[in-house]
Design a protein around this motif. Sequence first.
Motif: not given
Length: 120
Positions: A37-65
């Motif tokens: 579920i976390g992986f799916i949310l990271a994929l869904v939210w990735k474009d929504e947080v583009a350009g913010t500090w959260e973008e790097s976190h979601l990319q990090f979580h996607i790579m982790t998964f």
Amino acid sequence: MAEKIPGSATPGFDFNKATIVSLLYIGGFVVGVTGLIGFILALVWKDEVAGTWEESHLQFHIMTFLIGLLVGIIGSILSFILIGIPILIALAVWILVRSVLALLKAQKHEPIADPKTWLF
């Protein structure tokens, strides 16, 4: 919601998107499906947080998964010859450490320095 200045502290626990995904990954050790579920949310939210500090976190979580999935498959196959068991234990520790470190940075609203790293 106003954008927080990186490194500034506020009282309480901030349930931002990066924190939610981190908690879902950590919760995956108890309830297995929450990691997915976390992986799916990271994929869904990735474009929504583009350009913010959260973008790097979601990319990090996607790579982790994705890395975790690959190593998990390899470890599962190798568990038939017993070498996979230590690989799976090391994988669990690796995922937990990455998730906790990301959670701590998310609470400070700090970006992940290198979100595509295989380490921490």
